[in-house]
Design a protein around this motif. Structure first.
Motif, PDB file in Angstrom:
ATOM      1  N   ASN A 114       8.161 -42.370  20.521  1.00  0.00           N
ATOM      2  CA  ASN A 114       6.806 -42.004  20.129  1.00  0.00           C
ATOM      3  C   ASN A 114       5.846 -42.657  21.109  1.00  0.00           C
ATOM      4  O   ASN A 114       5.553 -43.836  21.001  1.00  0.00           O
ATOM      5  N   GLU A 115       5.407 -41.905  22.072  1.00  0.00           N
ATOM      6  CA  GLU A 115       4.489 -42.405  23.081  1.00  0.00           C
ATOM      7  C   GLU A 115       3.061 -42.088  22.659  1.00  0.00           C
ATOM      8  O   GLU A 115       2.776 -40.983  22.189  1.00  0.00           O
ATOM      9  N   PRO A 116       2.154 -43.047  22.819  1.00  0.00           N
ATOM     10  CA  PRO A 116       0.754 -42.745  22.496  1.00  0.00           C
ATOM     11  C   PRO A 116       0.201 -41.727  23.489  1.00  0.00           C
ATOM     12  O   PRO A 116       0.607 -41.705  24.652  1.00  0.00           O
ATOM     13  N   PRO A 117      -0.715 -40.875  23.043  1.00  0.00           N
ATOM     14  CA  PRO A 117      -1.279 -39.879  23.945  1.00  0.00           C
ATOM     15  C   PRO A 117      -2.118 -40.543  25.033  1.00  0.00           C
ATOM     16  O   PRO A 117      -2.641 -41.642  24.859  1.00  0.00           O
ATOM     17  N   ALA A 118      -2.237 -39.871  26.162  1.00  0.00           N
ATOM     18  CA  ALA A 118      -2.998 -40.404  27.288  1.00  0.00           C
ATOM     19  C   ALA A 118      -4.473 -40.021  27.139  1.00  0.00           C
ATOM     20  O   ALA A 118      -4.809 -38.854  27.026  1.00  0.00           O
ATOM     21  N   GLY A 119      -5.318 -40.994  27.097  1.00  0.00           N
ATOM     22  CA  GLY A 119      -6.752 -40.753  27.040  1.00  0.00           C
ATOM     23  C   GLY A 119      -7.325 -40.892  25.647  1.00  0.00           C
ATOM     24  O   GLY A 119      -6.638 -40.719  24.641  1.00  0.00           O
ATOM     25  N   LEU A 120      -8.606 -41.218  25.623  1.00  0.00           N
ATOM     26  CA  LEU A 120      -9.301 -41.442  24.354  1.00  0.00           C
ATOM     27  C   LEU A 120      -9.445 -40.152  23.549  1.00  0.00           C
ATOM     28  O   LEU A 120      -9.218 -40.136  22.341  1.00  0.00           O
ATOM     29  N   LYS A 121      -9.767 -39.065  24.220  1.00  0.00           N
ATOM     30  CA  LYS A 121      -9.943 -37.791  23.520  1.00  0.00           C
ATOM     31  C   LYS A 121      -8.624 -37.335  22.888  1.00  0.00           C
ATOM     32  O   LYS A 121      -8.590 -36.909  21.727  1.00  0.00           O
ATOM     33  N   ALA A 122      -7.534 -37.462  23.637  1.00  0.00           N
ATOM     34  CA  ALA A 122      -6.224 -37.067  23.100  1.00  0.00           C
ATOM     35  C   ALA A 122      -5.830 -37.961  21.929  1.00  0.00           C
ATOM     36  O   ALA A 122      -5.228 -37.503  20.958  1.00  0.00           O
ATOM     37  N   GLY A 123      -6.177 -39.241  21.995  1.00  0.00           N
ATOM     38  CA  GLY A 123      -5.884 -40.151  20.900  1.00  0.00           C
ATOM     39  C   GLY A 123      -6.637 -39.786  19.635  1.00  0.00           C
ATOM     40  O   GLY A 123      -6.096 -39.826  18.532  1.00  0.00           O
ATOM     41  N   LEU A 124      -7.921 -39.431  19.788  1.00  0.00           N
ATOM     42  CA  LEU A 124      -8.706 -39.010  18.627  1.00  0.00           C
ATOM     43  C   LEU A 124      -8.162 -37.714  18.039  1.00  0.00           C
ATOM     44  O   LEU A 124      -8.052 -37.578  16.821  1.00  0.00           O
ATOM     45  N   LEU A 125      -7.809 -36.766  18.889  1.00  0.00           N
ATOM     46  CA  LEU A 125      -7.246 -35.507  18.393  1.00  0.00           C
ATOM     47  C   LEU A 125      -5.934 -35.746  17.657  1.00  0.00           C
ATOM     48  O   LEU A 125      -5.672 -35.123  16.625  1.00  0.00           O
ATOM     49  N   ARG A 126      -5.128 -36.667  18.153  1.00  0.00           N
ATOM     50  CA  ARG A 126      -3.867 -36.968  17.481  1.00  0.00           C
ATOM     51  C   ARG A 126      -4.119 -37.626  16.129  1.00  0.00           C
ATOM     52  O   ARG A 126      -3.398 -37.382  15.168  1.00  0.00           O
ATOM     53  N   SER A 127      -5.145 -38.471  16.039  1.00  0.00           N
ATOM     54  CA  SER A 127      -5.460 -39.120  14.763  1.00  0.00           C
ATOM     55  C   SER A 127      -5.840 -38.100  13.700  1.00  0.00           C
ATOM     56  O   SER A 127      -5.536 -38.271  12.525  1.00  0.00           O
ATOM     57  N   TRP A 155     -18.363 -42.355   4.311  1.00  0.00           N
ATOM     58  CA  TRP A 155     -16.897 -42.301   4.336  1.00  0.00           C
ATOM     59  C   TRP A 155     -16.391 -41.625   5.598  1.00  0.00           C
ATOM     60  O   TRP A 155     -15.490 -42.118   6.276  1.00  0.00           O
ATOM     61  N   ARG A 156     -17.001 -40.490   5.948  1.00  0.00           N
ATOM     62  CA  ARG A 156     -16.573 -39.776   7.152  1.00  0.00           C
ATOM     63  C   ARG A 156     -16.873 -40.593   8.403  1.00  0.00           C
ATOM     64  O   ARG A 156     -16.090 -40.602   9.354  1.00  0.00           O
ATOM     65  N   GLN A 157     -18.022 -41.294   8.414  1.00  0.00           N
ATOM     66  CA  GLN A 157     -18.360 -42.139   9.557  1.00  0.00           C
ATOM     67  C   GLN A 157     -17.384 -43.304   9.686  1.00  0.00           C
ATOM     68  O   GLN A 157     -16.951 -43.643  10.787  1.00  0.00           O
ATOM     69  N   LEU A 158     -17.017 -43.906   8.564  1.00  0.00           N
ATOM     70  CA  LEU A 158     -16.059 -45.006   8.568  1.00  0.00           C
ATOM     71  C   LEU A 158     -14.686 -44.532   9.038  1.00  0.00           C
ATOM     72  O   LEU A 158     -14.018 -45.210   9.832  1.00  0.00           O
ATOM     73  N   LEU A 159     -14.284 -43.371   8.574  1.00  0.00           N
ATOM     74  CA  LEU A 159     -13.005 -42.807   8.975  1.00  0.00           C
ATOM     75  C   LEU A 159     -12.977 -42.514  10.471  1.00  0.00           C
ATOM     76  O   LEU A 159     -12.001 -42.830  11.161  1.00  0.00           O
ATOM     77  N   PHE A 160     -14.073 -41.952  10.996  1.00  0.00           N
ATOM     78  CA  PHE A 160     -14.157 -41.692  12.432  1.00  0.00           C
ATOM     79  C   PHE A 160     -14.126 -42.994  13.216  1.00  0.00           C
ATOM     80  O   PHE A 160     -13.439 -43.099  14.238  1.00  0.00           O
ATOM     81  N   ALA A 161     -14.858 -44.018  12.750  1.00  0.00           N
ATOM     82  CA  ALA A 161     -14.878 -45.306  13.444  1.00  0.00           C
ATOM     83  C   ALA A 161     -13.479 -45.923  13.481  1.00  0.00           C
ATOM     84  O   ALA A 161     -13.069 -46.494  14.504  1.00  0.00           O
ATOM     85  N   LEU A 162     -12.734 -45.802  12.386  1.00  0.00           N
ATOM     86  CA  LEU A 162     -11.371 -46.324  12.340  1.00  0.00           C
ATOM     87  C   LEU A 162     -10.463 -45.587  13.331  1.00  0.00           C
ATOM     88  O   LEU A 162      -9.698 -46.205  14.070  1.00  0.00           O
ATOM     89  N   CYS A 163     -10.560 -44.268  13.369  1.00  0.00           N
ATOM     90  CA  CYS A 163      -9.751 -43.481  14.310  1.00  0.00           C
ATOM     91  C   CYS A 163     -10.143 -43.778  15.750  1.00  0.00           C
ATOM     92  O   CYS A 163      -9.289 -43.864  16.640  1.00  0.00           O
ATOM     93  N   PHE A 164     -11.442 -43.950  15.986  1.00  0.00           N
ATOM     94  CA  PHE A 164     -11.938 -44.259  17.329  1.00  0.00           C
ATOM     95  C   PHE A 164     -11.404 -45.628  17.771  1.00  0.00           C
ATOM     96  O   PHE A 164     -10.904 -45.774  18.894  1.00  0.00           O
ATOM     97  N   LEU A 165     -11.486 -46.634  16.893  1.00  0.00           N
ATOM     98  CA  LEU A 165     -10.979 -47.961  17.219  1.00  0.00           C
ATOM     99  C   LEU A 165      -9.470 -47.920  17.474  1.00  0.00           C
ATOM    100  O   LEU A 165      -8.977 -48.540  18.425  1.00  0.00           O
ATOM    101  N   HIS A 166      -8.747 -47.187  16.642  1.00  0.00           N
ATOM    102  CA  HIS A 166      -7.299 -47.059  16.826  1.00  0.00           C
ATOM    103  C   HIS A 166      -6.978 -46.451  18.191  1.00  0.00           C
ATOM    104  O   HIS A 166      -6.079 -46.923  18.896  1.00  0.00           O
ATOM    105  N   SER A 167      -7.727 -45.428  18.595  1.00  0.00           N
ATOM    106  CA  SER A 167      -7.498 -44.780  19.888  1.00  0.00           C
ATOM    107  C   SER A 167      -7.796 -45.728  21.040  1.00  0.00           C
ATOM    108  O   SER A 167      -7.076 -45.749  22.041  1.00  0.00           O
ATOM    109  N   ILE A 168      -8.844 -46.520  20.907  1.00  0.00           N
ATOM    110  CA  ILE A 168      -9.187 -47.482  21.961  1.00  0.00           C
ATOM    111  C   ILE A 168      -8.095 -48.548  22.086  1.00  0.00           C
ATOM    112  O   ILE A 168      -7.668 -48.890  23.193  1.00  0.00           O
ATOM    113  N   VAL A 169      -7.615 -49.052  20.956  1.00  0.00           N
ATOM    114  CA  VAL A 169      -6.565 -50.074  20.994  1.00  0.00           C
ATOM    115  C   VAL A 169      -5.295 -49.503  21.615  1.00  0.00           C
ATOM    116  O   VAL A 169      -4.647 -50.156  22.434  1.00  0.00           O
TER     117      VAL A 169
END
Length: 100
Positions: A47-60, A80-94
């Protein structure tokens, strides 16, 4: 690695009497001394993480991975939606920064 050598011999001995529905899940890091026989008798999944921030967000936001429509609609507030997006965004950055 000693356990993996033992595991190879244990599985080889038990294989003729095993139930066809038996599954053994193991996780391991790549290592040059990992027993080749054990690798050859197993199904391998990576399970390889996707390359790039946009691909990571799309995968989330892919159903079944992290967030599905049920989780988005669970709470009907904008925060709630903003918090969920922030969590997915942070996960993609990490995930992206983990490579460096």
């Amino acid at each position: 690695l000693g356990l993996m050598n033992d595991m190879e011999s244990i599985i080889s001995k038990l294989k003729p009497n095993m139930d066809p529905n038996f599954r053994l899940f193991m996780t391991a890091l790549p290592h040059p001394d990992f027993p080749l026989g054990l690798l050859q008798m197993c199904n391998k999944v990576t399970n390889e993480p996707p390359a790039g921030l946009k691909a990571g967000l799309l995968r989330s936001y892919t159903p079944g991975v992290m967030v599905d429509q049920d989780k988005i609609e669970r709470v009907d507030t904008a925060q709630w939606r903003q918090l969920l997006f922030a969590l997915c965004f942070l996960h993609s950055i990490v995930q992206e920064r983990r490579k460096f």
